[in-house]
Write a protein that holds these residues in place. Structure first.
Motif, PDB file in Angstrom:
ATOM      1  N   LEU A 107       6.676   3.621   0.941  1.00  0.00           N
ATOM      2  CA  LEU A 107       6.753   5.098   0.513  1.00  0.00           C
ATOM      3  C   LEU A 107       8.194   5.363   0.144  1.00  0.00           C
ATOM      4  CD1 LEU A 107       4.858   6.658   3.356  1.00  0.00           C
ATOM      5  CD2 LEU A 107       4.021   6.708   0.895  1.00  0.00           C
ATOM      6  N   ARG A 108       9.088   4.989   0.848  1.00  0.00           N
ATOM      7  CA  ARG A 108      10.658   5.441   0.661  1.00  0.00           C
ATOM      8  C   ARG A 108      11.015   4.709  -0.620  1.00  0.00           C
ATOM      9  NH1 ARG A 108      15.516   3.585   0.237  1.00  0.00           N
ATOM     10  NH2 ARG A 108      17.300   4.143   1.450  1.00  0.00           N
ATOM     11  N   ARG A 110      11.849   7.357  -3.144  1.00  0.00           N
ATOM     12  CA  ARG A 110      10.682   7.559  -3.898  1.00  0.00           C
ATOM     13  C   ARG A 110       9.979   8.938  -3.173  1.00  0.00           C
ATOM     14  NH1 ARG A 110       8.209   3.131  -3.480  1.00  0.00           N
ATOM     15  NH2 ARG A 110       8.896   2.220  -5.586  1.00  0.00           N
ATOM     16  N   THR A 111       9.815   8.834  -1.796  1.00  0.00           N
ATOM     17  CA  THR A 111       9.078   9.933  -0.949  1.00  0.00           C
ATOM     18  C   THR A 111       9.978   9.848   0.348  1.00  0.00           C
ATOM     19  OG1 THR A 111       7.568   8.650   0.269  1.00  0.00           O
ATOM     20  CG2 THR A 111       6.863   9.586  -2.085  1.00  0.00           C
ATOM     21  N   ALA A 112       9.907  10.805   1.132  1.00  0.00           N
ATOM     22  CA  ALA A 112      10.589  10.986   2.340  1.00  0.00           C
ATOM     23  C   ALA A 112       9.438  10.970   3.501  1.00  0.00           C
ATOM     24  CB  ALA A 112      11.545  12.187   2.282  1.00  0.00           C
ATOM     25  N   VAL A 144       0.932  -1.090   0.294  1.00  0.00           N
ATOM     26  CA  VAL A 144       0.115  -0.065   0.002  1.00  0.00           C
ATOM     27  C   VAL A 144       0.972   1.151  -0.104  1.00  0.00           C
ATOM     28  CG1 VAL A 144      -1.697   1.282   1.580  1.00  0.00           C
ATOM     29  CG2 VAL A 144      -1.972  -1.184   1.089  1.00  0.00           C
ATOM     30  N   GLY A 145       1.959   1.103   0.755  1.00  0.00           N
ATOM     31  CA  GLY A 145       2.866   2.390   0.933  1.00  0.00           C
ATOM     32  C   GLY A 145       3.511   2.524  -0.479  1.00  0.00           C
TER      33      GLY A 145
END
Length: 944
Positions: free
Chosen positions: A150-151, A159-161, A90-91
């Motif tokens: 997410l990372r 990818r994101t922080a 999901v993340g």
């Protein structure tokens, strides 16, 4: 310019380590430029080709506030899956959607403010929906999985922080900007810090966000714990982003500092690197920082430290290496895979609470009555994106069983509102509203409230029939015949203009106040009352009196459809924007009275009634006369499909409760009591009988456990068991391992989750399940030493299907450290290191560090420090105190041996003085202290 060019600055050279590149760029910035970086909205530095940047993109269970996006189950629902691998996926999907959305809208940020890892200590917390679990081990496991998704898994570029919320001990909305959580050292280390620590140490976290509240009398935004704990857990440069408006709260609401310059400097020195304040306007923050520099409160080196952390995140996100960023072109948005994942997550989040007699699953030819105010709803919360597609329970049942086998009754009261003149409130005829729509024509509810392009309500001889939905505590919504909710815009007119209740201040809620033989209709968003004016219906200080004319009661409609069905499914629960959300705690565990009446009406008409609770938090609901009950958090875009598939048996439910469901409000401590040990909170310490225990959840299959085997290695306990699906269908089982210290020298949890695993087994299939538990996870925080300690002795290991459904037990003996008395002659007693307390609150010893203890209500408190070793003897006791009052000292519960009194108040709460008195003691004793009056005790010392 290429990287080989001699004019290329080193910060542009991807061959260099990030740390060197950050240092180079930092050295090229002027002081004013660096100061400008401290606000959430960082301006561009055009002379260096550095783009503007901002912290903050909400993505709790999908991309929020940026329009249509895939909406996954609420965080508490993701916690209920007990499936870290699912949550990681999901993340990953959310991270890919953020990247895809940013490619077409640079307002979408890559610094993600998610997940929330505050523990669900108290089920009345308004933001219960945002957390994963009441247990730190489970919370950390789910949060780590989400942040890893997410990372991304690239070794260099993220990818994101992700930024974890909200540091620390934040579990109340009531007075959240001014209340202080009193957190004793054991609770701090064993409970609140644990959820953050495991996730930070896993290496996928870019930073944290401090919470609005105070902890031990000190605002979280100037907490020394950021330096003393958080930054010691990793070598990464963690970015600390303030919560919105919190920097100004340090002066304006909390009055902790006299000036904003002092407050801003203190927050920066404590570790806050980015100030979220005053929206997009960074001028006030930059002026405060400059003022702090001019006053000598900050140095350029202090500012450099914060900017370096921010730049470190930006480099990791690939901003300065666009040609090498592996995530730049890998964004994906609303893909078939994401839609399937949303459904899978919604299915795995459903918890079967009860299933007597095997009522569920339902046979394909079952005639179903589906009733209740949430039966045809797909609710969003404050941190949802806008729905690209939706599925309600009714729609899901239509799809799965066929519309001809499903009958629906919402169960709301149908009313008309008559004025004193005999006219009725009416929704004027108008074209269908040109509703704000996102991709593929999806409604964007965030843009629907407060519209002024529709005509306001008026009156006529017949009026309109409204659906009155009673959400409890007197709060109601009114819905027009076309499905639009009554709402109030800034111009004060009442219109049927909202697709759903929503917004920071909800404008769709009302209250009926008995008055003069009728009712005043109060609009809760403005606090004003509804009246009929010449230019339309509006809110004003003085309202009209209305007669509520009931056309049909909800219970009558429910009873009518229930009587002719094989099974009734009552869909009850909450609207995430009403009676419990950010800024608003709940007041009770009970279902709203109207929903209880609907449930009673359904049961009376048809005993084959299933309760499906769709809610952001637990309820205390009477299930004794119900054959079956389920719970799911608001499940996002696939909620209805998922529920229907579980009811039909296409999916065997395997969600597990991530928090205790208490039987009554009387089982709960005060909302502001954070001492989970002393007040016996959560499944760890609760000694009563819960309605449903932590980890509870049933299945359509059955599982047999065999074993167990356990052995101790040099650094861990290895535990094994065998699980067999003894049912007739494939299903998931969540194997849970708990532990407890059998002969603990201090109060320890009744049982504590050590590990878990969700496994899938076909009928007759057997799986060996093994866990490796590091020994230190069986330790506790020893206040006598100020350190973790593994206690020597027997430890019972419990394997089963919930915290109370234990199938296997075994015991191991661990060679830990034996208990030792406190060496008080050498070290004294830090006041906050008590073993037991009554009536005490921990407060800040100074504004920058340390704890003291004071009576919580300024009158009296009792403290107990066990096993204090006075050695060969002491002759004097000293206390370090501030304020005014008396400290009484006794041993082993005997009479007071000394009373030390501050007759005159000290100059302030941080002005301490030392008092001494004679006291003769030797050997080992329990020391008892009584605090009388508003005295602040920092330390007790003993000497010979």
């Amino acid at each position: 310019m290429t990287v080989d060019s001699p004019s290329t600055p080193p910060f542009r050279d991807p061959r260099l380590p990030f740390a060197k590149r950050v240092d180079d760029l930092l050295g090229r910035l002027t002081l004013d430029e660096k100061i400008s970086f401290l606000h959430q909205f960082v301006p561009a530095v055009e002379r260096l080709g550095v783009a503007a940047w901002r912290t903050g993109q909400e993505a709790l269970h999908g991309v929020a506030w940026m329009g249509p996006a895939t909406v996954f189950p609420q965080a508490v629902g993701l916690g209920a899956t007990w499936n870290p691998e699912l949550v990681r996926r999901v993340g990953e999907a959310v991270g890919k959607e953020i990247r895809a959305m940013r490619a077409r809208d640079d307002r979408v940020g890559l610094n993600v403010w998610a997940p929330t890892v505050n523990l669900l200590r108290h089920p009345l917390w308004g933001r219960n929906e945002e957390g994963y679990a009441e247990d730190p081990k489970l919370t950390s496991a789910i949060a780590t999985a989400y942040t890893r998704g997410l990372r991304g898994d690239h070794p260099l570029y993220w990818r994101t922080a992700p930024v974890l919320k909200h540091w620390l001990a934040h579990n109340n909305e009531t007075d959240r900007a001014t209340s202080s959580a009193s957190v004793r050292p054991r609770v701090l280390h064993e409970y609140d810090l644990r959820a953050f620590r495991g996730t930070v140490e896993a290496g996928a976290v870019a930073g944290v966000m401090p919470a609005y509240n105070l902890v031990n009398g000190r605002p979280n935004h100037v907490s020394p714990y950021l330096r003393e704990h958080l930054r010691t857990w990793t070598d990464e440069e963690l970015l600390v982003c303030s919560d919105a408006g919190a920097p100004s709260n340090l002066v304006d609401a909390e009055h902790y500092f006299d000036t904003h310059e002092e407050a801003t400097a203190a927050a920066l020195l404590a570790g806050v690197d980015s100030f979220t304040d005053h929206g997009t306007d960074g001028s006030l923050i930059t002026a405060r920082v400059k003022g702090a520099v001019e006053r000598g409160l900050l140095t350029e080196a202090d500012i450099d430290a914060a900017v370096r952390r921010q730049l470190s995140v930006r480099f990791r996100l690939g901003e300065f290496d666009p040609d090498r960023d592996p995530h730049a072109a890998t964004g994906a948005f609303d893909t078939p895979e994401h839609r399937a994942l949303a459904q899978e997550a919604a299915e795995q989040a459903i918890v079967l609470l009860k299933n007597d007699g095997g009522l569920l699953p339902l046979a394909p030819d079952t005639r179903i009555a589906v009733v209740g105010p949430l039966a045809d709803e797909c609710k969003l919360d404050w941190y949802s994106g806008s729905l690209l597609r939706r599925s309600t329970p009714l729609e899901g049942l239509y799809e799965r069983f066929g519309a001809q086998r499903v009958e629906f009754a919402e169960g709301v009261d149908r009313v008309r509102l008559r004025t004193a003149s005999g006219a009725y409130l009416a929704v004027p005829a108008a074209d269908a509203p040109d509703r704000a729509r996102g991709a593929e024509g999806a409604l964007d509810p965030a843009q629907l409230s407060g519209r002024t392009d529709l005509p306001p309500l008026t009156t006529d001889a017949t009026g309109s029939e409204f659906a009155l939905v009673d959400w409890g505590e007197g709060v109601l919504t009114l819905r027009a015949p076309d499905g639009r909710y009554l709402s109030v815009a800034e111009d004060g007119f009442v219109r049927a203009s909202a697709d759903q209740p929503g917004g920071w201040v909800v404008q769709e809620t009302f209250r009926l106040e008995p008055h003069a033989g009728g009712h005043l209709l109060e609009h809760l968003g403005t606090g004003r009352r509804v009246r009929v004016a010449a230019d339309g219906v509006k809110v004003a200080d003085e309202g009209d009196v209305f007669e509520v004319v009931t056309v049909e009661r909800g219970e009558e409609a429910v009873a009518r459809v229930a009587a002719g069905a094989d099974v009734v499914v009552v869909v009850a629960g909450n609207d995430p924007h009403i009676n419990g959300r950010e800024t608003e705690d709940r007041t009770t565990l009970l279902l709203p009275e109207h929903q209880r009446r609907l449930l009673d009406a359904a049961r009376a008409a048809n005993p084959r009634t299933v309760l499906a609770l769709v809610s952001a938090y637990p309820y205390a609901v009477d299930t004794t006369r119900l054959p079956a009950a389920l719970w799911t958090a608001h499940g996002g875009q696939a909620a209805g499909t998922a529920l229907a598939r579980v009811l039909a048996g296409d999916v065997s439910p395997a969600g597990r409760l991530p928090q205790t469901w208490y039987a009554a409000d009387a089982d709960l401590p005060d909302l502001l009591d954070y001492d989970v040990i002393g007040s016996r909170q959560t499944y760890l310490y609760f000694e009563g009988t819960p309605l449903f225990p932590f980890g509870h959840g049933l299945s359509y299959a059955s599982f047999a456990y065999a074993g167990p085997a356990a052995r101790v290695t040099a650094g861990a306990v290895l535990v094994e068991c065998v699980v067999t699906n003894t049912g007739d269908r494939a299903a998931d089982e969540v194997v849970q391992l708990y532990g407890r210290a059998v002969q603990a020298s201090v109060p320890r949890p009744r049982r504590e989750l050590l590990a878990h695993r969700r496994i899938t087994l076909t009928p007759g299939e057997t799986a060996a399940v093994s866990f490796e538990v590091p020994l230190e996870e069986l330790g506790f925080w020893d206040v006598r030493r100020g350190a973790w300690r593994l206690e020597e002795g027997p430890y019972e290991l419990l394997l089963g299907a919930s915290s109370e459904d234990v199938r296997l037990r075994t015991t191991v003996h661990l060679d830990g450290e034996p208990p030792a008395p406190r060496t008080v002659r050498e070290h004294g007693l830090p006041a906050a290191d008590f073993d037991e307390q009554s009536g005490a609150a921990i407060v800040d010893r100074t504004k920058t560090a340390g704890d003291a203890v004071t009576p919580a209500h300024g009158t009296t408190a009792e403290l107990v420090y066990q096993d204090c070793d006075f050695g060969t003897g002491v002759r004097e006791v000293t206390v370090r105190v501030a304020g005014r009052g008396t400290v009484e000292i006794s041993l082993d519960g005997g009479p007071a041996l000394a009373a030390l009194t501050l007759e005159s108040p000290t100059a302030g709460p941080y002005t301490y003085t030392t008092l001494s008195a004679g006291l003769t003691a030797e050997g080992v004793h329990d020391v008892r202290l009584g605090l009388r009056g508003p005295v602040r005790l920092a330390h007790v010392g003993f000497s010979g």
